[in-house]
Design a protein around this motif. Structure first.
Motif, PDB file in Angstrom:
ATOM      1  N   GLY A 166       0.812  -1.211   0.000  1.00  0.00           N
ATOM      2  CA  GLY A 166       0.000   0.000   0.000  1.00  0.00           C
ATOM      3  C   GLY A 166       0.843   1.256   0.000  1.00  0.00           C
ATOM      4  O   GLY A 166       0.560   2.228  -0.712  1.00  0.00           O
ATOM      5  N   GLU A 167       1.902   1.241   0.797  1.00  0.00           N
ATOM      6  CA  GLU A 167       2.805   2.402   0.862  1.00  0.00           C
ATOM      7  C   GLU A 167       3.534   2.600  -0.466  1.00  0.00           C
ATOM      8  O   GLU A 167       3.669   3.727  -0.954  1.00  0.00           O
ATOM      9  N   HIS A 168       4.003   1.487  -1.051  1.00  0.00           N
ATOM     10  CA  HIS A 168       4.692   1.589  -2.343  1.00  0.00           C
ATOM     11  C   HIS A 168       3.749   2.113  -3.425  1.00  0.00           C
ATOM     12  O   HIS A 168       4.129   2.950  -4.245  1.00  0.00           O
ATOM     13  N   HIS A 169       2.517   1.609  -3.414  1.00  0.00           N
ATOM     14  CA  HIS A 169       1.560   2.046  -4.440  1.00  0.00           C
ATOM     15  C   HIS A 169       1.220   3.518  -4.276  1.00  0.00           C
ATOM     16  O   HIS A 169       1.044   4.236  -5.270  1.00  0.00           O
ATOM     17  N   GLU A 170       1.127   3.970  -3.057  1.00  0.00           N
ATOM     18  CA  GLU A 170       0.825   5.376  -2.810  1.00  0.00           C
ATOM     19  C   GLU A 170       1.948   6.271  -3.343  1.00  0.00           C
ATOM     20  O   GLU A 170       1.696   7.372  -3.856  1.00  0.00           O
ATOM     21  N   THR A 171       3.189   5.804  -3.226  1.00  0.00           N
ATOM     22  CA  THR A 171       4.322   6.563  -3.772  1.00  0.00           C
ATOM     23  C   THR A 171       4.164   6.748  -5.274  1.00  0.00           C
ATOM     24  O   THR A 171       4.355   7.854  -5.808  1.00  0.00           O
ATOM     25  N   LEU A 172       3.797   5.681  -5.985  1.00  0.00           N
ATOM     26  CA  LEU A 172       3.601   5.775  -7.432  1.00  0.00           C
ATOM     27  C   LEU A 172       2.399   6.650  -7.773  1.00  0.00           C
ATOM     28  O   LEU A 172       2.431   7.421  -8.736  1.00  0.00           O
ATOM     29  N   ARG A 173       1.341   6.522  -6.996  1.00  0.00           N
ATOM     30  CA  ARG A 173       0.124   7.303  -7.273  1.00  0.00           C
ATOM     31  C   ARG A 173       0.395   8.803  -7.146  1.00  0.00           C
ATOM     32  O   ARG A 173      -0.054   9.604  -7.977  1.00  0.00           O
TER      33      ARG A 173
ATOM     34  N   ARG B 247       2.685  -0.516 -15.802  1.00  0.00           N
ATOM     35  CA  ARG B 247       2.323   0.449 -16.847  1.00  0.00           C
ATOM     36  C   ARG B 247       0.808   0.607 -16.952  1.00  0.00           C
ATOM     37  O   ARG B 247       0.318   1.702 -17.254  1.00  0.00           O
ATOM     38  N   MET B 248       0.059  -0.463 -16.741  1.00  0.00           N
ATOM     39  CA  MET B 248      -1.404  -0.376 -16.816  1.00  0.00           C
ATOM     40  C   MET B 248      -1.956   0.517 -15.710  1.00  0.00           C
ATOM     41  O   MET B 248      -2.997   1.157 -15.877  1.00  0.00           O
ATOM     42  N   ASP B 249      -1.273   0.568 -14.587  1.00  0.00           N
ATOM     43  CA  ASP B 249      -1.733   1.350 -13.436  1.00  0.00           C
ATOM     44  C   ASP B 249      -1.106   2.746 -13.412  1.00  0.00           C
ATOM     45  O   ASP B 249      -1.789   3.754 -13.213  1.00  0.00           O
ATOM     46  N   ASN B 250       0.206   2.794 -13.618  1.00  0.00           N
ATOM     47  CA  ASN B 250       0.946   4.066 -13.554  1.00  0.00           C
ATOM     48  C   ASN B 250       1.834   4.177 -14.791  1.00  0.00           C
ATOM     49  O   ASN B 250       3.018   3.810 -14.756  1.00  0.00           O
ATOM     50  N   PRO B 251       1.298   4.663 -15.895  1.00  0.00           N
ATOM     51  CA  PRO B 251       2.033   4.639 -17.171  1.00  0.00           C
ATOM     52  C   PRO B 251       3.371   5.385 -17.145  1.00  0.00           C
ATOM     53  O   PRO B 251       4.277   5.034 -17.904  1.00  0.00           O
ATOM     54  N   ASN B 252       3.495   6.404 -16.296  1.00  0.00           N
ATOM     55  CA  ASN B 252       4.700   7.235 -16.321  1.00  0.00           C
ATOM     56  C   ASN B 252       5.733   6.851 -15.267  1.00  0.00           C
ATOM     57  O   ASN B 252       6.826   7.417 -15.247  1.00  0.00           O
ATOM     58  N   ALA B 253       5.391   5.921 -14.385  1.00  0.00           N
ATOM     59  CA  ALA B 253       6.278   5.620 -13.253  1.00  0.00           C
ATOM     60  C   ALA B 253       7.618   5.055 -13.702  1.00  0.00           C
ATOM     61  O   ALA B 253       8.679   5.464 -13.201  1.00  0.00           O
ATOM     62  N   LEU B 254       7.585   4.131 -14.654  1.00  0.00           N
ATOM     63  CA  LEU B 254       8.834   3.507 -15.092  1.00  0.00           C
ATOM     64  C   LEU B 254       9.742   4.523 -15.777  1.00  0.00           C
ATOM     65  O   LEU B 254      10.966   4.504 -15.583  1.00  0.00           O
ATOM     66  N   GLY B 255       9.155   5.410 -16.564  1.00  0.00           N
ATOM     67  CA  GLY B 255       9.962   6.424 -17.238  1.00  0.00           C
ATOM     68  C   GLY B 255      10.614   7.388 -16.269  1.00  0.00           C
ATOM     69  O   GLY B 255      11.727   7.861 -16.498  1.00  0.00           O
ATOM     70  N   LYS B 256       9.925   7.702 -15.172  1.00  0.00           N
ATOM     71  CA  LYS B 256      10.503   8.596 -14.165  1.00  0.00           C
ATOM     72  C   LYS B 256      11.569   7.894 -13.329  1.00  0.00           C
ATOM     73  O   LYS B 256      12.527   8.524 -12.878  1.00  0.00           O
ATOM     74  N   ALA B 257      11.405   6.590 -13.124  1.00  0.00           N
ATOM     75  CA  ALA B 257      12.372   5.853 -12.301  1.00  0.00           C
ATOM     76  C   ALA B 257      13.645   5.527 -13.072  1.00  0.00           C
ATOM     77  O   ALA B 257      14.752   5.641 -12.540  1.00  0.00           O
TER      78      ALA B 257
ATOM     79  N   ILE C  38       8.499   0.436  -7.126  1.00  0.00           N
ATOM     80  CA  ILE C  38       8.215  -0.497  -8.223  1.00  0.00           C
ATOM     81  C   ILE C  38       8.694  -1.899  -7.872  1.00  0.00           C
ATOM     82  O   ILE C  38       7.982  -2.887  -8.072  1.00  0.00           O
ATOM     83  N   ILE C  39       9.893  -1.989  -7.326  1.00  0.00           N
ATOM     84  CA  ILE C  39      10.420  -3.301  -6.937  1.00  0.00           C
ATOM     85  C   ILE C  39       9.676  -3.829  -5.715  1.00  0.00           C
ATOM     86  O   ILE C  39       9.439  -5.033  -5.580  1.00  0.00           O
ATOM     87  N   GLY C  40       9.255  -2.920  -4.820  1.00  0.00           N
ATOM     88  CA  GLY C  40       8.515  -3.343  -3.634  1.00  0.00           C
ATOM     89  C   GLY C  40       7.157  -3.934  -3.951  1.00  0.00           C
ATOM     90  O   GLY C  40       6.601  -4.695  -3.160  1.00  0.00           O
ATOM     91  N   LEU C  41       6.590  -3.592  -5.111  1.00  0.00           N
ATOM     92  CA  LEU C  41       5.307  -4.152  -5.525  1.00  0.00           C
ATOM     93  C   LEU C  41       5.455  -5.513  -6.192  1.00  0.00           C
ATOM     94  O   LEU C  41       4.459  -6.133  -6.567  1.00  0.00           O
TER      95      LEU C  41
END
Length: 641
Positions: free
Chosen positions: A170-177, A243-253, A195-198
């Motif tokens: 939940g904490e990891h997902h909130e960071t991405l959100r 990517r389906m949930d947070n499309p931009n997260a991987l590009g920022k990481a 991302i790795i924590g999920l």
């Protein structure tokens, strides 16, 4: 092909088992002010597991799948949202696990295909989809996603101690959100950790260290695939899920790696390999210890038998498979010990832990945390789970199904946990179900109003729960419940029948949430207690449901003990309070299980007599066993000799 609400019992109450109650049925509730647009969606419970006796461990956290649904449909009207779910199905078909469907066991493969066909059928006619239909689509999608190979790992097959554990996802997902919404700048290192924590790296490690014969049980559909290839496929599937949930997260990481997607899995694999190697070392250490203990027990006349034992050979094979060198077999007679060899799970120093493995040769189990720590984690999980309600209405406007998951906010602000119910929470759920089934939304609301009024008039000998503004929490919930009545009346007057039923269902769900919150806030309904464990409530309730449905008729004594056993007075000592709670309980179970109450022979007894009849609040060993499918999880252990 089944149409919506036509003889589809996949989520029906009749199909529910005790395990369903314990795990929490999957419930999707849409919130909408205008009855047309999705303002919010809440997901409660979990999809049905592909395994028997365990929910399994998600390779990518379940919250990511829920996040993908929320991202796709919030802010859209029902038809557009249904089309968005269809697009999610298309993306799921690109996952590596989708290509392994043909390798699945027939039963799981058929369930997956049936669920997929239901979604596709609804997507073919999105113009006719209402918000209640959309809730069913959400449930079907999440069930479909759950059954895709590589999604859920059966860790319990080799390590019960790590089965079903989360990783603060939940904490990891909130960071991405937060990063996705640009609500605050997030350092790339934080995004990488999230991302790795999920990704459940420990569950992935069990795949890589499993014996060849166990791999298909741990991960159905993986037959014939090397563990290292499975690792790559799971990481690839994790990336696509993020990517389906947070499309931009991987590009920022990893800004430079997203342009070359083939490099991103390698980057993540390098990051998780140290954790996998650490787990491998734990397994090697455990196997060597067991093997040395086995060899040490060699006695006169037994050493040849022990040297060639299948148990020893399995330990040797597991050590060699994980890159270790096993000690040589015993070459002489050792000291005789009368004591029988023990399984690995019985020799670990874990006094409060449950057995940690099912086969003597498996050494995959790290030490288990103490029971108090597990209890604390369970409490925190219960506190965070949102109250979610879902009704199903047929084309004539009659309610044909009802499910609920989660709990309303605790009446004890600042306290750890939700508190302990006196009358079991499931009684109030069944009370609502019994009241509304086969009624229209308007009829159901009127009936629930009468129920709420009756509950409010019962004697109260406990302090009322108030908020920081000194307002009565139960009174607030009552006003919220009553307010939904005017919304229902307005819909009934202004909307045509073809759209009215869907809108009424959405409002009725919110009304039921308010009503259940009202029940939870009634004085004495919930006590601030450290005892959060039920008294075999699921078992008692399942018996009542069997009698209530007419599947089997139970004797009066068993009905009495089941009905009264759903009341927990362990924290109540004052007699007047106990009598008041018994009065409320007898009222609640009479509404929830009318046939059981009528047949139990206690209908005319007063609260004092019922208190004397009440069983002790503990697991009742004299209950006849419910028929249960025999699995490896409940099979009696065999001797390693």
């Amino acid at each position: 092909m089944k149409r919506p609400y036509e003889a589809d019992t996949s989520h029906s109450e009749a199909a529910a088992t005790t395990a369903d109650v314990a795990a929490g049925k999957l419930v999707a509730q849409i919130f909408s002010k205008d009855g047309l647009t999705v303002d919010d969606v809440a997901i409660g419970g979990r999809p049905r597991s592909p395994y028997t006796g365990t929910m399994g461990n998600h390779s990518t956290a379940f919250v990511v799948q829920v996040g993908a649904i929320r991202r796709a449909i919030i802010g859209k009207q029902a038809g557009d949202a249904a089309g968005a779910i269809g697009q999610l199905v298309a993306q799921v078909r690109e996952l590596p696990g989708y290509g392994l469907i043909t390798n699945l066991p027939e039963e799981q493969r058929n369930k997956l295909r049936d669920t997929e066909e239901r979604i596709v059928e609804r997507c073919a006619d999105v113009g006719q989809v209402g918000l209640l239909d959309l809730q069913e689509m959400i449930r079907d999608f999440l069930q479909f996603r759950e059954l895709i190979p590589l999604t859920v790992i059966n860790v319990k097959a080799v390590a019960q101690s790590d089965s079903g554990k989360g990783n603060a996802e939940g904490e990891h997902h909130e960071t991405l959100r937060r990063s996705e919404g640009n609500s605050e700048p997030t350092p790339s290192d934080n995004l990488k950790r999230a991302i790795i924590g999920l990704l459940d790296v420990k569950a992935l490690a069990y795949i890589l260290t499993a014996m060849t014969g166990d791999l298909e049980e741990i991960l159905p559909g993986s037959a014939g695939i090397r563990p290292e290839d499975l690792k790559l496929m799971i990481v690839q599937q994790h990336i696509l899920s993020i990517r389906m949930d947070n499309p931009n997260a991987l590009g920022k990481a990893w800004p430079g790696a997203v342009a070359t997607p083939e490099k991103l899995p390698e980057i993540i694999i390098r990051a998780i390999d140290p954790t996998i190697d650490e787990q491998r070392e734990k397994i090697l250490k455990a196997c060597r210890k067991r093997l040395a203990d086995w060899d040490r027990r060699t006695g006169p006349g037994f050493y040849e038998e022990r040297k060639s034992s299948a148990y020893r050979n399995e330990l040797v094979a597991q050590i060699e498979q994980n890159g270790g060198t096993p000690p040589s077999a015993p070459t002489g007679l050792g000291r005789r010990e009368v004591r029988k060899p023990e399984r690995f799970r019985e020799t670990q120093e874990q006094p409060t832990a449950r057995p940690a493995t099912k086969r003597p040769g498996h050494c995959n189990n790290p030490p288990v945390e103490s029971a108090p720590m597990r209890a604390k984690e369970q409490v925190e999980g219960r506190r965070r789970q949102r109250l979610t309600t879902q009704v199903r209405i047929d084309t004539s406007g009659r309610i044909v199904g009802f499910d609920s998951s989660g709990r309303s906010p605790s009446p004890f602000p600042g306290a750890i946990g939700m508190g302990a119910h006196t009358t079991a929470w499931i009684v109030y759920i069944d009370l609502v179900r019994t009241t509304i089934i086969s009624k229209t939304a308007g009829e159901a609301f009127t009936a629930l109003q009468k129920i709420a009024s009756a509950a409010d008039q019962l004697e109260m000998l406990f302090r009322r729960h108030i908020n920081s503004d000194k307002e009565d929490l139960a009174a607030i919930a009552w006003r919220q419940f009553a307010g939904h009545g005017s919304r229902l009346a307005e819909i009934s007057q202004k909307q045509p029948p073809e759209s009215r039923h869907q809108m009424e269902g959405i409002v009725l769900q919110e009304a039921i949430n308010s009503l259940l919150t009202f029940f939870n806030y009634l004085p004495g309904a919930t006590l601030q207690s450290g005892n959060i464990n039920g008294a075999s409530e699921g078992r008692k309730r399942s018996m009542l449901k069997v009698h209530e449905s007419g599947e089997a008729l139970l004797p009066k004594k068993l009905l009495q003990r089941s009905l009264l056993g759903l009341l927990d007075l362990r924290e109540v000592q004052e007699r007047k309070q106990r009598l008041a709670l018994m009065d409320r309980h007898r009222w609640a179970v009479a509404q929830a299980y009318p046939r059981c109450w009528q047949d139990s022979g206690v209908k005319e007894k007063n609260a004092s007599e019922l208190l004397r009849m009440s069983p002790e609040p503990k697991e009742d060993e004299t209950y006849p066993p419910l028929k249960k499918r025999r699995t490896m999880g409940n099979a009696p252990p065999s001797s390693p000799v």
